[in-house]
Design a protein around this motif. Structure first.
Motif, PDB file in Angstrom:
ATOM      1  N   VAL A   1      76.251  40.151  -9.591  1.00 57.17           N
ATOM      2  CA  VAL A   1      77.694  39.965  -9.720  1.00 57.17           C
ATOM      3  C   VAL A   1      78.161  38.842  -8.805  1.00 57.17           C
ATOM      4  O   VAL A   1      78.961  37.988  -9.204  1.00 57.17           O
ATOM      5  CB  VAL A   1      78.446  41.281  -9.413  1.00 57.17           C
ATOM      6  N   VAL A   2      77.682  38.829  -7.572  1.00 54.96           N
ATOM      7  CA  VAL A   2      78.068  37.769  -6.640  1.00 54.96           C
ATOM      8  C   VAL A   2      77.645  36.407  -7.185  1.00 54.96           C
ATOM      9  O   VAL A   2      78.429  35.455  -7.215  1.00 54.96           O
ATOM     10  CB  VAL A   2      77.454  38.012  -5.252  1.00 54.96           C
ATOM     11  N   ARG A   3      76.404  36.307  -7.635  1.00 50.46           N
ATOM     12  CA  ARG A   3      75.931  35.035  -8.199  1.00 50.46           C
ATOM     13  C   ARG A   3      76.777  34.628  -9.400  1.00 50.46           C
ATOM     14  O   ARG A   3      77.117  33.455  -9.575  1.00 50.46           O
ATOM     15  CB  ARG A   3      74.463  35.154  -8.629  1.00 50.46           C
ATOM     16  N   GLY A   4      77.110  35.602 -10.225  1.00 47.01           N
ATOM     17  CA  GLY A   4      77.897  35.299 -11.417  1.00 47.01           C
ATOM     18  C   GLY A   4      79.284  34.797 -11.086  1.00 47.01           C
ATOM     19  O   GLY A   4      79.802  33.895 -11.759  1.00 47.01           O
ATOM     20  N   ARG A   5      79.909  35.353 -10.051  1.00 49.45           N
ATOM     21  CA  ARG A   5      81.251  34.912  -9.672  1.00 49.45           C
ATOM     22  C   ARG A   5      81.223  33.506  -9.081  1.00 49.45           C
ATOM     23  O   ARG A   5      82.123  32.701  -9.334  1.00 49.45           O
ATOM     24  CB  ARG A   5      81.871  35.902  -8.680  1.00 49.45           C
ATOM     25  N   VAL A   6      80.216  33.221  -8.271  1.00 50.77           N
ATOM     26  CA  VAL A   6      80.078  31.856  -7.745  1.00 50.77           C
ATOM     27  C   VAL A   6      79.888  30.873  -8.900  1.00 50.77           C
ATOM     28  O   VAL A   6      80.535  29.817  -8.958  1.00 50.77           O
ATOM     29  CB  VAL A   6      78.905  31.769  -6.757  1.00 50.77           C
TER      30      VAL A   6
ATOM     31  N   ALA B 147      83.742  47.640 -13.857  1.00 49.01           N
ATOM     32  CA  ALA B 147      82.991  47.098 -14.983  1.00 49.01           C
ATOM     33  C   ALA B 147      81.540  46.825 -14.639  1.00 49.01           C
ATOM     34  O   ALA B 147      80.670  46.848 -15.515  1.00 49.01           O
ATOM     35  CB  ALA B 147      83.655  45.807 -15.465  1.00 49.01           C
ATOM     36  N   ALA B 148      81.231  46.531 -13.390  1.00 48.72           N
ATOM     37  CA  ALA B 148      79.868  46.179 -13.011  1.00 48.72           C
ATOM     38  C   ALA B 148      78.944  47.381 -12.943  1.00 48.72           C
ATOM     39  O   ALA B 148      77.745  47.228 -12.773  1.00 48.72           O
ATOM     40  CB  ALA B 148      79.865  45.469 -11.651  1.00 48.72           C
ATOM     41  N   ILE B 149      79.467  48.592 -13.082  1.00 50.76           N
ATOM     42  CA  ILE B 149      78.680  49.801 -12.906  1.00 50.76           C
ATOM     43  C   ILE B 149      78.383  50.450 -14.250  1.00 50.76           C
ATOM     44  O   ILE B 149      79.254  50.565 -15.096  1.00 50.76           O
ATOM     45  CB  ILE B 149      79.428  50.808 -12.021  1.00 50.76           C
TER      46      ILE B 149
ATOM     47  N   GLU C 129      83.442  44.853  -7.815  1.00 55.25           N
ATOM     48  CA  GLU C 129      84.407  44.961  -8.904  1.00 55.25           C
ATOM     49  C   GLU C 129      84.834  43.545  -9.250  1.00 55.25           C
ATOM     50  O   GLU C 129      85.587  42.917  -8.544  1.00 55.25           O
ATOM     51  CB  GLU C 129      85.623  45.774  -8.493  1.00 55.25           C
ATOM     52  N   GLY C 130      84.268  43.026 -10.345  1.00 60.03           N
ATOM     53  CA  GLY C 130      84.593  41.669 -10.735  1.00 60.03           C
ATOM     54  C   GLY C 130      84.210  40.655  -9.672  1.00 60.03           C
ATOM     55  O   GLY C 130      84.821  39.603  -9.547  1.00 60.03           O
TER      56      GLY C 130
END
Length: 230
Positions: free
Chosen positions: A74-79, A39-41, A7-8
């Motif tokens: 999502v993890v890559r995008g947040r980093v 949102a990621a789903i 989630e985000g």
């Protein structure tokens, strides 16, 4: 069955049932409502739900339950978003992922590949970081209650830094470093006496907390050890 989903970039968890696949099928509507809030789903009109291209029911059948599913994009995008925010403002920064959040090798490798470094809270987490491919100069060693054996190993590895919690810990690191003929990079954790208005049992920034040294004491502690050999 327990499913954790991104989630985000962080994790939202909900626990449903305990009877395996039958419970999973019977609780599908409940889980779909929970997923729809994230949102990621992407939900589908059929009786399945998807996390990007992966279909969660197939994962559950293949891997069994409980099953924890994380979104690598999502993890890559947040980093990347964190890195971009600092770069856009010209701030010097170092981004370290706290392995205590999730020390699974797959997650650690994903974080490393995304360009972040590692924050290890024990010698075990240091070894996890190394197995995940982090170099010693990409690892900081943090946390209270470090044992003499852990500090000795951390000094020998020549980590990026050891975050000390007290003047006494700085002295122990100095002694171990001198015994090994090394100079060790250290940081001193400062307690700012700031109330984050969080739960009393997890508060770490107040002067009554066991973490770090008082802000007023930090400069004197560092000055007294400025010429330490280790």
């Amino acid at each position: 069955m327990s499913v954790s989903i991104s989630e985000g970039g962080w994790v939202a968890s909900d626990v449903i049932g305990g009877d395996g696949w039958a419970s999973y099928q019977g609780q599908a509507d409940h889980l779909r409502r929970m997923i729809a809030r994230v949102a990621a789903i992407d939900t589908t009109p059929a009786d399945v739900f998807a996390l990007e291209p992966a279909v969660l029911d197939r994962i559950a059948i293949a891997e069994g339950t409980p099953c924890y599913v994380y979104s690598a994009p999502v993890v890559r995008g947040r980093v990347a978003a964190l890195q971009a925010a600092f770069r856009a403002r010209g701030y010097p920064y170092a981004l370290h992922y706290a392995l205590k959040a999730n020390s699974a090798l797959g997650m650690a490798r994903l974080i490393r590949e995304a360009g972040a470094d590692a924050d290890a809270n024990s010698i075990g987490e240091i070894e996890v970081a190394r197995r995940a491919g982090f170099r010693p100069d990409q690892i900081v060693f943090t946390g209270v209650g470090k044992s003499p054996e852990e500090l000795e190993r951390a000094v020998a590895l020549d980590l990026k830094a050891i975050n000390a919690e007290s003047a006494g810990e700085l002295d122990r690191i100095d002694a171990l470093s001198r015994a090994q003929g090394r100079r060790t990079r250290v940081a001193l954790r400062v307690n700012p006496d700031v109330d984050a208005q969080t739960h009393a049992h997890i508060t770490t920034g107040l002067k009554t907390s066991k973490f770090g040294v008082a802000l007023d004491d930090a400069a004197g502690i560092l000055r007294a050890r400025r010429d330490a050999a280790g």
